[in-house]
Design a protein around this motif. Structure first.
Motif, short mmCIF file in Angstrom:
data_model
loop_
_atom_site.label_atom_id
_atom_site.label_comp_id
_atom_site.label_asym_id
_atom_site.label_seq_id
_atom_site.Cartn_x
_atom_site.Cartn_y
_atom_site.Cartn_z
N VAL A 197 0.82 -1.21 0.00
CA VAL A 197 0.00 0.00 0.00
C VAL A 197 0.85 1.26 0.00
O VAL A 197 0.35 2.35 -0.25
N ALA A 198 2.16 1.09 0.31
CA ALA A 198 3.08 2.23 0.28
C ALA A 198 4.50 1.69 0.20
O ALA A 198 4.76 0.54 0.56
N ALA A 199 5.39 2.54 -0.26
CA ALA A 199 6.81 2.19 -0.32
C ALA A 199 7.62 3.45 -0.07
O ALA A 199 7.18 4.56 -0.36
N ALA A 200 8.81 3.25 0.49
CA ALA A 200 9.73 4.36 0.72
C ALA A 200 11.07 4.02 0.09
O ALA A 200 11.49 2.86 0.10
N SER A 201 11.72 5.05 -0.45
CA SER A 201 13.02 4.81 -1.08
C SER A 201 13.83 6.10 -1.15
O SER A 201 13.27 7.16 -1.41
N LYS A 202 15.11 5.96 -0.90
CA LYS A 202 16.04 7.07 -1.12
C LYS A 202 16.42 7.16 -2.60
O LYS A 202 16.85 8.20 -3.05
N GLU B 292 -3.35 4.86 -4.03
CA GLU B 292 -4.62 5.60 -4.08
C GLU B 292 -5.61 5.00 -3.09
O GLU B 292 -5.72 3.78 -2.97
N GLY B 293 -6.31 5.86 -2.37
CA GLY B 293 -7.34 5.40 -1.45
C GLY B 293 -6.84 5.05 -0.06
O GLY B 293 -7.64 4.76 0.83
N GLU B 294 -5.53 5.08 0.17
CA GLU B 294 -4.99 4.79 1.49
C GLU B 294 -4.95 6.06 2.33
O GLU B 294 -4.91 7.17 1.79
N ASP B 295 -4.96 5.90 3.63
CA ASP B 295 -4.90 7.02 4.56
C ASP B 295 -3.46 7.55 4.59
O ASP B 295 -2.61 7.03 5.32
#
Length: 166
Positions: A117-122, A137-140
C-alpha cells in the motif's frame, strides 16, 4: 509522492513534508528532546492534524499515532525477525499494516494482507538524507506518513543506543 527529510530526529529539528513538486504539505515539529520523543504534524495552515509519541513503558519500541486528537494506531517493532527488521502498524479493527525492508536505509514497503500500500526509497530522490514515500490511491496518507515517522524515531533511538554502547 511525499518527500521526507531523514535523520533529523537526532537533534529535534523541525522540517517539512513536501510533494514531489516541492510544495509544503505538512510541517513536522520534532520534540524529540522531550521525555516521550514526540512529533507534531501540522497542515499548511499550522493546525495540528496528527502526532506521534513513544510509549515510556513497553517491552519493545512502541509509538502511538493520533490523528485529529484520536488514537489511530500503535507502531510496534517485532521482537525477533532474523533477516530484516519489521514493524506492525496496529490499527483498530482488522486492517493492520506491516512495514519491512531495509528500514535504516529507507528502502522499505508497507503492506496490508500481503498487498503493498506504500513504499519508501532514497533512490527516488537525489537530495542527501531525504527519501520519498509513495502511497497507493485510497490509502490514509496521514496515517502512513505518521507511521513512517514513528519508524524513523525508533530507528534513530536504536542508533543512539548503539552509539552510546547500551
Amino acid at each position: 509522492m511525499y518527500i521526507i527529510k531523514a535523520r533529523l530526529f537526532d537533534i529535534g529539528d523541525d522540517f517539512d513534508i513536501t510533494d514531489d513538486q516541492g510544495r509544503r504539505l505538512y510541517h513536522v515539529d520534532g520534540k524529540v528532546l522531550t521525555m516521550r520523543d514526540r512529533l507534531v504534524i501540522e497542515d499548511a495552515s499550522g493546525r495540528e492534524v496528527a502526532a506521534v509519541h513513544r510509549h515510556l513503558v513497553a517491552l519493545r519500541p512502541t509509538y502511538q499515532v493520533t490523528i485529529g486528537g484520536e488514537k489511530a494506531a500503535e507502531v510496534r517493532k517485532h521482537f525477533f525477525t532474523p533477516f530484516r527488521e519489521k514493524f506492525t502498524v496496529d490499527i483498530p479493527g482488522p486492517d493492520d499494516l506491516e512495514i519491512s525492508g531495509d528500514l535504516l536505509d529507507h528502502e522499505f514497503t508497507v503492506e496490508r494482507d500481503g498487498r503493498e500500500v506504500a513504499a519508501a526509497s532514497k533512490r527516488w530522490i537525489s537530495i542527501r538524507d531525504t527519501y520519498g514515500v509513495r502511497i497507493a490511491e485510497g490509502e490514509d496518507h496521514l496515517l502512513i506518513l505518521a507511521s513512517v515517522l514513528a519508524l524513523d524515531l525508533a530507528m534513530a533511538r536504536d542508533a543512539d543506543k548503539k552509539d552510546a554502547g547500551e
